[in-house]
Design a protein around this motif. Structure first.
Motif, PDB file in Angstrom:
ATOM      1  N   LEU A   1       0.829  -1.197   0.000  1.00  0.00           N
ATOM      2  CA  LEU A   1       0.000   0.000   0.000  1.00  0.00           C
ATOM      3  C   LEU A   1       0.872   1.259   0.000  1.00  0.00           C
ATOM      4  O   LEU A   1       0.587   2.225  -0.712  1.00  0.00           O
ATOM      5  CB  LEU A   1      -0.930  -0.008   1.213  1.00  0.00           C
ATOM      6  CG  LEU A   1      -1.872   1.188   1.350  1.00  0.00           C
ATOM      7  CD1 LEU A   1      -2.808   1.296   0.156  1.00  0.00           C
ATOM      8  CD2 LEU A   1      -2.672   1.075   2.650  1.00  0.00           C
ATOM      9  N   HIS A   2       1.944   1.224   0.764  1.00  0.00           N
ATOM     10  CA  HIS A   2       2.847   2.375   0.817  1.00  0.00           C
ATOM     11  C   HIS A   2       3.593   2.541  -0.509  1.00  0.00           C
ATOM     12  O   HIS A   2       3.731   3.657  -1.027  1.00  0.00           O
ATOM     13  CB  HIS A   2       3.835   2.221   1.972  1.00  0.00           C
ATOM     14  CG  HIS A   2       4.667   3.447   2.193  1.00  0.00           C
ATOM     15  ND1 HIS A   2       6.017   3.474   1.954  1.00  0.00           N
ATOM     16  CD2 HIS A   2       4.319   4.686   2.588  1.00  0.00           C
ATOM     17  CE1 HIS A   2       6.467   4.697   2.203  1.00  0.00           C
ATOM     18  NE2 HIS A   2       5.467   5.450   2.599  1.00  0.00           N
ATOM     19  N   GLU A   3       4.060   1.429  -1.084  1.00  0.00           N
ATOM     20  CA  GLU A   3       4.811   1.495  -2.338  1.00  0.00           C
ATOM     21  C   GLU A   3       3.932   1.975  -3.502  1.00  0.00           C
ATOM     22  O   GLU A   3       4.382   2.763  -4.327  1.00  0.00           O
ATOM     23  CB  GLU A   3       5.391   0.121  -2.680  1.00  0.00           C
ATOM     24  CG  GLU A   3       6.545  -0.298  -1.785  1.00  0.00           C
ATOM     25  CD  GLU A   3       7.028  -1.714  -2.076  1.00  0.00           C
ATOM     26  OE1 GLU A   3       7.957  -2.170  -1.374  1.00  0.00           O
ATOM     27  OE2 GLU A   3       6.482  -2.385  -2.977  1.00  0.00           O
TER      28      GLU A   3
ATOM     29  N   ALA B   1       0.669   3.418  -3.381  1.00  0.00           N
ATOM     30  CA  ALA B   1      -0.248   4.546  -3.212  1.00  0.00           C
ATOM     31  C   ALA B   1       0.228   5.575  -2.183  1.00  0.00           C
ATOM     32  O   ALA B   1      -0.510   6.499  -1.863  1.00  0.00           O
ATOM     33  CB  ALA B   1      -1.631   4.035  -2.821  1.00  0.00           C
ATOM     34  N   SER B   2       1.450   5.395  -1.654  1.00  0.00           N
ATOM     35  CA  SER B   2       2.035   6.338  -0.682  1.00  0.00           C
ATOM     36  C   SER B   2       1.187   6.500   0.574  1.00  0.00           C
ATOM     37  O   SER B   2       1.216   7.553   1.213  1.00  0.00           O
ATOM     38  CB  SER B   2       2.278   7.705  -1.325  1.00  0.00           C
ATOM     39  OG  SER B   2       3.165   7.592  -2.405  1.00  0.00           O
ATOM     40  N   ILE B   3       0.422   5.467   0.923  1.00  0.00           N
ATOM     41  CA  ILE B   3      -0.363   5.492   2.158  1.00  0.00           C
ATOM     42  C   ILE B   3       0.357   4.657   3.201  1.00  0.00           C
ATOM     43  O   ILE B   3       0.622   3.468   2.979  1.00  0.00           O
ATOM     44  CB  ILE B   3      -1.791   4.952   1.939  1.00  0.00           C
ATOM     45  CG1 ILE B   3      -2.550   5.828   0.942  1.00  0.00           C
ATOM     46  CG2 ILE B   3      -2.547   4.856   3.265  1.00  0.00           C
ATOM     47  CD1 ILE B   3      -3.908   5.280   0.554  1.00  0.00           C
ATOM     48  N   LEU B   4       0.694   5.291   4.314  1.00  0.00           N
ATOM     49  CA  LEU B   4       1.400   4.603   5.387  1.00  0.00           C
ATOM     50  C   LEU B   4       0.415   4.255   6.492  1.00  0.00           C
ATOM     51  O   LEU B   4      -0.165   5.144   7.119  1.00  0.00           O
ATOM     52  CB  LEU B   4       2.523   5.492   5.930  1.00  0.00           C
ATOM     53  CG  LEU B   4       3.369   4.905   7.051  1.00  0.00           C
ATOM     54  CD1 LEU B   4       4.092   3.641   6.582  1.00  0.00           C
ATOM     55  CD2 LEU B   4       4.359   5.938   7.566  1.00  0.00           C
ATOM     56  N   LEU B   5       0.212   2.949   6.702  1.00  0.00           N
ATOM     57  CA  LEU B   5      -0.607   2.492   7.824  1.00  0.00           C
ATOM     58  C   LEU B   5       0.321   2.250   9.006  1.00  0.00           C
ATOM     59  O   LEU B   5       1.222   1.419   8.936  1.00  0.00           O
ATOM     60  CB  LEU B   5      -1.354   1.204   7.465  1.00  0.00           C
ATOM     61  CG  LEU B   5      -2.441   1.290   6.399  1.00  0.00           C
ATOM     62  CD1 LEU B   5      -3.070  -0.077   6.187  1.00  0.00           C
ATOM     63  CD2 LEU B   5      -3.511   2.303   6.767  1.00  0.00           C
TER      64      LEU B   5
ATOM     65  N   ALA C   1      -3.567  11.004   5.329  1.00  0.00           N
ATOM     66  CA  ALA C   1      -2.999  10.376   4.125  1.00  0.00           C
ATOM     67  C   ALA C   1      -3.383  11.134   2.858  1.00  0.00           C
ATOM     68  O   ALA C   1      -4.521  11.570   2.701  1.00  0.00           O
ATOM     69  CB  ALA C   1      -3.447   8.922   4.024  1.00  0.00           C
ATOM     70  N   GLN C   2      -2.419  11.271   1.951  1.00  0.00           N
ATOM     71  CA  GLN C   2      -2.638  11.858   0.628  1.00  0.00           C
ATOM     72  C   GLN C   2      -2.155  10.844  -0.415  1.00  0.00           C
ATOM     73  O   GLN C   2      -0.963  10.802  -0.727  1.00  0.00           O
ATOM     74  CB  GLN C   2      -1.860  13.174   0.480  1.00  0.00           C
ATOM     75  CG  GLN C   2      -2.305  14.262   1.433  1.00  0.00           C
ATOM     76  CD  GLN C   2      -3.686  14.780   1.108  1.00  0.00           C
ATOM     77  OE1 GLN C   2      -4.098  14.771  -0.046  1.00  0.00           O
ATOM     78  NE2 GLN C   2      -4.418  15.219   2.120  1.00  0.00           N
ATOM     79  N   PRO C   3      -3.048   9.996  -0.917  1.00  0.00           N
ATOM     80  CA  PRO C   3      -2.611   8.948  -1.849  1.00  0.00           C
ATOM     81  C   PRO C   3      -1.935   9.522  -3.086  1.00  0.00           C
ATOM     82  O   PRO C   3      -2.377  10.530  -3.635  1.00  0.00           O
ATOM     83  CB  PRO C   3      -3.919   8.240  -2.224  1.00  0.00           C
ATOM     84  CG  PRO C   3      -4.872   8.567  -1.132  1.00  0.00           C
ATOM     85  CD  PRO C   3      -4.492   9.930  -0.656  1.00  0.00           C
TER      86      PRO C   3
END
Length: 196
Positions: A68-70, A72-76, A111-113
């Motif tokens: 998800l981070h790679e 869509a740049s969303i860090l959970l 978060a800013q995808p």
């Protein structure tokens, strides 16, 4: 449809993890879709939920967060919720197979995808029903598992309702089958005519 296995040997499915990011809280339900680069050998140009293969040494949830981070740049973060929703195993008749665990996650407030521009080249928020309508009009290229998950999510009036449902239900693996060959080939789910 994915490339059919003509060798007769069944390949082992590779573990994978996918995150269906939801936004809308108690008021609405939208999902995040990312478009794979058209240059990709596997599912090029297809719109999917962020996800990918589990790397050695990872568990499914770690892989889901990393992908998800790679993509869509969303860090959970550790406290952010990742709710098991489904598990799909690619049909035995298909050459490239995955055993994919799908998770739901509410979009973190800050978060800013953004897509990476390499593996994924675009993103969009849409209601499940809206994405299905866009697919029916030929505007959005979707694959069978994504369509089926959108159909399931379209039953919920809000992101919160989908999360409540997911927390309370048991995840049972789903393994579709490919029935027929060539132009006549179709995918059937357990319980549908022709599956047995």
């Amino acid at each position: 449809m994915e490339e059919i296995n003509t060798t007769g040997a069944i390949s082992a499915p590779r573990p994978a993890a996918t995150v269906i990011v939801l936004r809308g809280g108690a008021e609405a339900l939208e999902v995040l879709l990312v478009q794979r680069t058209p240059k990709a050998r596997f599912m090029g140009g297809v719109w999917v939920f962020p996800g990918g293969a589990v790397d050695p040494g990872e568990d499914d949830r770690t892989a889901a967060r990393r992908e998800l981070h790679e993509e869509a740049s969303i860090l959970l973060r550790d406290g952010d919720e990742l709710v098991a929703f489904s598990r799909w195993i690619t049909p035995e008749e298909v050459k490239i197979r995955f055993d994919t665990r799908f998770y739901l996650a509410p979009l973190p407030g800050d978060a800013q995808p953004r897509v990476d521009g390499q593996e994924c080249v675009d993103l969009r928020w849409d209601t499940p029903a809206g994405a299905l309508r866009a697919h029916a009009r030929g505007e959005l290229l979707l694959v069978f598992p994504t369509i089926k998950h959108l159909e399931q999510l379209a039953l919920f009036a809000s992101a919160d309702a989908a999360l409540v449902h997911a927390r309370g239900h048991e995840v049972i693996p789903v393994q579709p089958r490919v029935v027929g060959t060539g132009e006549e080939a179709r995918i059937v789910l357990p319980g549908e005519p022709g599956y047995a």
